[in-house]
Design a protein around this motif. Structure first.
Motif, PDB file in Angstrom:
ATOM      1  N   PHE A  55       0.850  -1.183   0.000  1.00 33.34           N
ATOM      2  CA  PHE A  55       0.000   0.000   0.000  1.00 33.34           C
ATOM      3  C   PHE A  55       0.890   1.240   0.000  1.00 33.34           C
ATOM      4  O   PHE A  55       1.683   1.440   0.927  1.00 33.34           O
ATOM      5  N   ALA A  56       0.793   2.055  -1.025  1.00 35.11           N
ATOM      6  CA  ALA A  56       1.494   3.329  -1.088  1.00 35.11           C
ATOM      7  C   ALA A  56       0.448   4.434  -1.157  1.00 35.11           C
ATOM      8  O   ALA A  56      -0.753   4.177  -1.248  1.00 35.11           O
ATOM      9  N   ARG A  57       0.888   5.661  -1.109  1.00 37.48           N
ATOM     10  CA  ARG A  57      -0.065   6.765  -1.058  1.00 37.48           C
ATOM     11  C   ARG A  57      -0.954   6.822  -2.290  1.00 37.48           C
ATOM     12  O   ARG A  57      -2.148   7.075  -2.196  1.00 37.48           O
ATOM     13  N   GLU A  58      -0.388   6.551  -3.458  1.00 38.09           N
ATOM     14  CA  GLU A  58      -1.144   6.722  -4.700  1.00 38.09           C
ATOM     15  C   GLU A  58      -1.468   5.420  -5.417  1.00 38.09           C
ATOM     16  O   GLU A  58      -2.159   5.436  -6.437  1.00 38.09           O
ATOM     17  N   PHE A  59      -0.987   4.295  -4.895  1.00 41.40           N
ATOM     18  CA  PHE A  59      -1.233   3.031  -5.581  1.00 41.40           C
ATOM     19  C   PHE A  59      -1.177   1.859  -4.608  1.00 41.40           C
ATOM     20  O   PHE A  59      -0.704   1.981  -3.473  1.00 41.40           O
ATOM     21  N   ILE A  60      -1.666   0.707  -5.087  1.00 48.43           N
ATOM     22  CA  ILE A  60      -1.527  -0.559  -4.377  1.00 48.43           C
ATOM     23  C   ILE A  60      -0.906  -1.549  -5.352  1.00 48.43           C
ATOM     24  O   ILE A  60      -1.392  -1.708  -6.477  1.00 48.43           O
ATOM     25  N   SER A  61       0.184  -2.182  -4.949  1.00 49.15           N
ATOM     26  CA  SER A  61       0.787  -3.233  -5.756  1.00 49.15           C
ATOM     27  C   SER A  61       0.277  -4.578  -5.253  1.00 49.15           C
ATOM     28  O   SER A  61       0.285  -4.838  -4.050  1.00 49.15           O
ATOM     29  N   VAL A  62      -0.151  -5.405  -6.168  1.00 55.63           N
ATOM     30  CA  VAL A  62      -0.672  -6.725  -5.834  1.00 55.63           C
ATOM     31  C   VAL A  62       0.156  -7.768  -6.567  1.00 55.63           C
ATOM     32  O   VAL A  62       0.345  -7.681  -7.785  1.00 55.63           O
ATOM     33  N   THR A  63       0.653  -8.755  -5.822  1.00 51.06           N
ATOM     34  CA  THR A  63       1.437  -9.840  -6.406  1.00 51.06           C
ATOM     35  C   THR A  63       0.643 -11.132  -6.306  1.00 51.06           C
ATOM     36  O   THR A  63       0.038 -11.422  -5.282  1.00 51.06           O
ATOM     37  N   ARG A  64       0.654 -11.885  -7.377  1.00 49.24           N
ATOM     38  CA  ARG A  64      -0.097 -13.132  -7.427  1.00 49.24           C
ATOM     39  C   ARG A  64       0.825 -14.333  -7.482  1.00 49.24           C
ATOM     40  O   ARG A  64       1.991 -14.234  -7.902  1.00 49.24           O
ATOM     41  N   ASP A  65       0.306 -15.466  -7.055  1.00 56.33           N
ATOM     42  CA  ASP A  65       1.028 -16.725  -7.129  1.00 56.33           C
ATOM     43  C   ASP A  65       1.105 -17.182  -8.584  1.00 56.33           C
ATOM     44  O   ASP A  65       0.201 -16.901  -9.385  1.00 56.33           O
ATOM     45  N   ALA A  66       2.177 -17.879  -8.912  1.00 55.30           N
ATOM     46  CA  ALA A  66       2.364 -18.322 -10.300  1.00 55.30           C
ATOM     47  C   ALA A  66       1.264 -19.268 -10.761  1.00 55.30           C
ATOM     48  O   ALA A  66       0.990 -19.371 -11.956  1.00 55.30           O
ATOM     49  N   CYS A  67       0.629 -19.959  -9.811  1.00 58.95           N
ATOM     50  CA  CYS A  67      -0.419 -20.913 -10.170  1.00 58.95           C
ATOM     51  C   CYS A  67      -1.813 -20.295 -10.145  1.00 58.95           C
ATOM     52  O   CYS A  67      -2.812 -20.996 -10.364  1.00 58.95           O
ATOM     53  N   ALA A  68      -1.903 -18.999  -9.836  1.00 63.17           N
ATOM     54  CA  ALA A  68      -3.207 -18.339  -9.740  1.00 63.17           C
ATOM     55  C   ALA A  68      -3.792 -18.095 -11.125  1.00 63.17           C
ATOM     56  O   ALA A  68      -3.148 -18.318 -12.150  1.00 63.17           O
ATOM     57  N   ALA A  69      -5.009 -17.599 -11.122  1.00 58.58           N
ATOM     58  CA  ALA A  69      -5.665 -17.244 -12.378  1.00 58.58           C
ATOM     59  C   ALA A  69      -4.855 -16.162 -13.084  1.00 58.58           C
ATOM     60  O   ALA A  69      -4.142 -15.390 -12.440  1.00 58.58           O
ATOM     61  N   PRO A  70      -4.919 -16.073 -14.414  1.00 62.67           N
ATOM     62  CA  PRO A  70      -4.170 -15.036 -15.142  1.00 62.67           C
ATOM     63  C   PRO A  70      -4.658 -13.649 -14.763  1.00 62.67           C
ATOM     64  O   PRO A  70      -5.797 -13.469 -14.320  1.00 62.67           O
ATOM     65  N   TRP A  71      -3.786 -12.663 -14.956  1.00 69.17           N
ATOM     66  CA  TRP A  71      -4.144 -11.295 -14.598  1.00 69.17           C
ATOM     67  C   TRP A  71      -5.368 -10.806 -15.363  1.00 69.17           C
ATOM     68  O   TRP A  71      -6.133  -9.978 -14.873  1.00 69.17           O
ATOM     69  N   SER A  72      -5.571 -11.312 -16.551  1.00 66.01           N
ATOM     70  CA  SER A  72      -6.728 -10.883 -17.327  1.00 66.01           C
ATOM     71  C   SER A  72      -8.035 -11.175 -16.605  1.00 66.01           C
ATOM     72  O   SER A  72      -9.037 -10.490 -16.807  1.00 66.01           O
ATOM     73  N   ASP A  73      -8.029 -12.194 -15.732  1.00 66.88           N
ATOM     74  CA  ASP A  73      -9.202 -12.509 -14.916  1.00 66.88           C
ATOM     75  C   ASP A  73      -9.095 -11.912 -13.514  1.00 66.88           C
ATOM     76  O   ASP A  73     -10.045 -11.331 -12.992  1.00 66.88           O
ATOM     77  N   LEU A  74      -7.911 -12.055 -12.920  1.00 68.19           N
ATOM     78  CA  LEU A  74      -7.729 -11.685 -11.510  1.00 68.19           C
ATOM     79  C   LEU A  74      -7.857 -10.181 -11.275  1.00 68.19           C
ATOM     80  O   LEU A  74      -8.359  -9.747 -10.233  1.00 68.19           O
ATOM     81  N   GLN A  75      -7.425  -9.373 -12.222  1.00 70.24           N
ATOM     82  CA  GLN A  75      -7.387  -7.931 -11.987  1.00 70.24           C
ATOM     83  C   GLN A  75      -8.782  -7.332 -11.781  1.00 70.24           C
ATOM     84  O   GLN A  75      -8.935  -6.341 -11.058  1.00 70.24           O
ATOM     85  N   PHE A  76      -9.787  -7.940 -12.358  1.00 72.99           N
ATOM     86  CA  PHE A  76     -11.146  -7.426 -12.166  1.00 72.99           C
ATOM     87  C   PHE A  76     -11.628  -7.662 -10.732  1.00 72.99           C
ATOM     88  O   PHE A  76     -12.338  -6.826 -10.164  1.00 72.99           O
ATOM     89  N   ASP A  77     -11.243  -8.798 -10.147  1.00 72.90           N
ATOM     90  CA  ASP A  77     -11.581  -9.055  -8.742  1.00 72.90           C
ATOM     91  C   ASP A  77     -10.866  -8.057  -7.832  1.00 72.90           C
ATOM     92  O   ASP A  77     -11.444  -7.557  -6.867  1.00 72.90           O
TER      93      ASP A  77
END
Length: 204
Positions: A55-77
């Motif tokens: 958590f930063a002042r202007e953004f949030i960085s999110v890291t996913r597991d290599a076995c998780a759903a692709p970012w094309s799906d996960l980013q909407f959640d």
């Protein structure tokens, strides 16, 4: 609420630019092993595959597991949970959280910490990461890379060509900069990418 999604040099991480600033003086990093976490973080960790948050002042960085759903799906959640958290005011809780940092007692430690904060951290933040000083001893500064930089395949290059070069320019006493994490931990990222391009590796 408009939340902009940005790709980072780390294929496992995304940077989510926020519609309003979070009440933070310094970035806050959490992973699934963090004993204490704000509700905002718990909300995002409820998404399957999310492993690390910054958590930063202007953004949030999110890291996913290599076995998780692709970012094309996960980013909407992720966008959905961030939107709900902001709408419910859960970001106000972050104002009460503090960052545990090693005290910069000596003049060299203070100079390193100041350079990291003013010259290097803003550059790292553009890639969704953060960097803090953990300690300094016998010419060696130990830093911690967080957020998108924590598991980035190019972290070693950033550390040596960017961070170390900058600090040495201002601090002649500094001999080298090391990361708190072993860089072998990044092996799965770059090895996976190279193998996908046809590279062969010997075992051992």
């Amino acid at each position: 609420m408009l939340i902009k999604i940005e790709v980072t040099p780390n294929p496992a991480a995304r940077r989510f630019l926020l519609p309003r600033q979070l009440p933070l003086d310094s970035p806050l990093a959490f992973d699934r092993s963090s004993e204490r976490r704000p509700r905002f973080a718990d909300r995002l960790f409820n998404i399957g595959g999310v492993t690390d948050l910054l958590f930063a002042r202007e953004f949030i960085s999110v890291t996913r597991d290599a076995c998780a759903a692709p970012w094309s799906d996960l980013q909407f959640d992720v966008v959905g949970e961030i939107t709900e958290a902001l709408a419910e005011g859960e970001d106000s809780e972050l104002d009460h959280w503090t960052v545990d940092e090693a005290p910069a007692d000596g003049p060299i430690e203070q100079q390193i910490a100041e350079l990291l904060r003013t010259r290097i951290a803003p550059r790292v933040a553009r890639d969704g990461g953060n960097i803090t000083l953990l300690g300094y001893r016998d010419g060696v500064a130990t830093v911690q890379l967080q957020g998108a930089c924590g598991g980035c395949p190019s972290a070693l290059m950033t550390l040596k060509r960017g961070v170390e070069t900058t600090l040495k320019h201002y601090i002649p006493e500094l001999q080298r900069v090391e990361a708190a994490l072993e860089f072998n931990s990044y092996k799965p990222f770059w090895r996976t990418m190279l193998e996908a391009r046809g590279a062969k590796f010997r075992n051992g």
